[in-house]
Design a protein around this motif. Structure first.
Motif, PDB file in Angstrom:
ATOM      1  N   LEU A   6      -5.322  -6.761  -2.019  1.00 54.00           N
ATOM      2  CA  LEU A   6      -6.266  -5.932  -1.260  1.00 54.00           C
ATOM      3  C   LEU A   6      -5.794  -4.479  -1.184  1.00 54.00           C
ATOM      4  CD1 LEU A   6      -7.372  -8.248   1.666  1.00 54.00           C
ATOM      5  CD2 LEU A   6      -8.772  -7.370  -0.183  1.00 54.00           C
ATOM      6  N   ARG A   7      -4.503  -4.275  -1.070  1.00 52.63           N
ATOM      7  CA  ARG A   7      -3.977  -2.905  -1.059  1.00 52.63           C
ATOM      8  C   ARG A   7      -4.252  -2.206  -2.388  1.00 52.63           C
ATOM      9  NH1 ARG A   7       1.681  -4.384   1.762  1.00 52.63           N
ATOM     10  NH2 ARG A   7       0.960  -4.317   3.913  1.00 52.63           N
TER      11      ARG A   7
ATOM     12  N   LEU B 132      -6.674  -2.951  -4.512  1.00 48.66           N
ATOM     13  CA  LEU B 132      -8.114  -2.729  -4.607  1.00 48.66           C
ATOM     14  C   LEU B 132      -8.548  -1.531  -3.766  1.00 48.66           C
ATOM     15  CD1 LEU B 132     -10.915  -3.784  -5.538  1.00 48.66           C
ATOM     16  CD2 LEU B 132     -10.956  -5.096  -3.424  1.00 48.66           C
ATOM     17  N   ARG B 133      -8.101  -1.475  -2.524  1.00 50.30           N
ATOM     18  CA  ARG B 133      -8.477  -0.360  -1.653  1.00 50.30           C
ATOM     19  C   ARG B 133      -7.942   0.960  -2.179  1.00 50.30           C
ATOM     20  NH1 ARG B 133      -6.918  -3.584   3.760  1.00 50.30           N
ATOM     21  NH2 ARG B 133      -8.798  -4.856   3.907  1.00 50.30           N
ATOM     22  N   GLY B 134      -6.720   0.946  -2.672  1.00 54.79           N
ATOM     23  CA  GLY B 134      -6.133   2.168  -3.218  1.00 54.79           C
ATOM     24  C   GLY B 134      -6.928   2.698  -4.395  1.00 54.79           C
TER      25      GLY B 134
ATOM     26  N   ILE C 115     -10.113   2.038  -5.129  1.00 50.44           N
ATOM     27  CA  ILE C 115     -11.454   2.450  -4.691  1.00 50.44           C
ATOM     28  C   ILE C 115     -11.403   3.822  -4.019  1.00 50.44           C
ATOM     29  CG2 ILE C 115     -13.301   1.958  -3.047  1.00 50.44           C
ATOM     30  CD1 ILE C 115     -12.909  -1.016  -3.721  1.00 50.44           C
ATOM     31  N   PHE C 116     -10.493   4.001  -3.072  1.00 52.21           N
ATOM     32  CA  PHE C 116     -10.398   5.292  -2.383  1.00 52.21           C
ATOM     33  C   PHE C 116     -10.077   6.419  -3.368  1.00 52.21           C
ATOM     34  CE2 PHE C 116      -9.882   3.016   1.715  1.00 52.21           C
ATOM     35  CZ  PHE C 116     -10.728   3.786   2.486  1.00 52.21           C
TER      36      PHE C 116
ATOM     37  N   LEU D  60      -9.916  11.485   0.535  1.00 51.72           N
ATOM     38  CA  LEU D  60     -10.064  10.130   0.008  1.00 51.72           C
ATOM     39  C   LEU D  60      -9.018   9.831  -1.063  1.00 51.72           C
ATOM     40  CD1 LEU D  60     -13.941   9.808  -0.214  1.00 51.72           C
ATOM     41  CD2 LEU D  60     -12.413   8.665   1.389  1.00 51.72           C
TER      42      LEU D  60
ATOM     43  N   GLY E 126      -6.139   6.924  -0.979  1.00 51.89           N
ATOM     44  CA  GLY E 126      -5.973   6.009  -2.108  1.00 51.89           C
ATOM     45  C   GLY E 126      -4.570   6.028  -2.663  1.00 51.89           C
TER      46      GLY E 126
ATOM     47  N   TYR F  33      -2.288   4.074  -0.324  1.00 51.70           N
ATOM     48  CA  TYR F  33      -2.399   2.633  -0.547  1.00 51.70           C
ATOM     49  C   TYR F  33      -1.656   2.213  -1.819  1.00 51.70           C
ATOM     50  CZ  TYR F  33      -5.741   1.011   2.986  1.00 51.70           C
ATOM     51  OH  TYR F  33      -6.343   0.628   4.152  1.00 51.70           O
TER      52      TYR F  33
ATOM     53  N   TYR G 201       1.467  -0.312  -2.231  1.00 48.37           N
ATOM     54  CA  TYR G 201       1.364  -1.435  -3.167  1.00 48.37           C
ATOM     55  C   TYR G 201       2.571  -1.463  -4.091  1.00 48.37           C
ATOM     56  CZ  TYR G 201       0.033  -3.943  -7.374  1.00 48.37           C
ATOM     57  OH  TYR G 201       0.040  -4.784  -8.452  1.00 48.37           O
TER      58      TYR G 201
END
Length: 131
Positions: free
Chosen positions: A73-74, A76-78, A80-81, A108, A112, A115, A119
């Motif tokens: 999830l980290r 993915l969020r990284g 995306i941001f 943003l 990212g 994150y 990760y």
């Protein structure tokens, strides 16, 4: 007349109505999920001769988030941001009339990158624990 109300109504909607609607939807979803679990357990207790209720209750508990899932999830969020921030910055350089796109893009992208750093820092330890 209507054109005069739009600059007033849009911020009111974004700052008041939208957050309340999001909280209401999430609350209703969680409440509905708990009610469904309760109905299933009540039915299992009523028909306890056919179903092992202890195993059913154990299987219906929410599973804790594993370190490996948290790690993915980290990532993915990284990504995306960072990519959304990059898109905002590219749009600013294509049409440099509004500098707010650059500011939002930088913020943003920084989130990212943060994150992604977390990760990369925790990836080795999580993968060692998983083996």
């Amino acid at each position: 007349m209507v054109e005069d109300l739009v600059p007033i109504l849009v911020p009111i909607f974004l700052c008041c109505v939208l957050p309340i609607a999001v909280v209401a939807i999430i609350f209703r979803s969680v409440s509905n999920s708990e009610n469904q679990r309760a109905r299933v357990m009540i039915e299992a207790i009523n028909h306890s001769d056919k179903v092992d209720t202890d195993k059913l209750i154990e299987s219906m508990k929410k599973q804790p988030m594993t370190p490996r899932r948290l790690l993915s999830l980290r990532l993915l969020r990284g990504l995306i941001f960072f990519l959304v921030g990059l898109c905002f910055m590219i749009y600013y350089f294509v049409d440099p009339l509004d500098s707010s796109f650059l500011l939002v893009g930088l913020i943003l992208a920084a989130v990212g990158i943060a994150y992604l750093v977390v990760y990369l820092a925790t990836r080795k330890s999580v993968l060692k624990e998983g083996k």
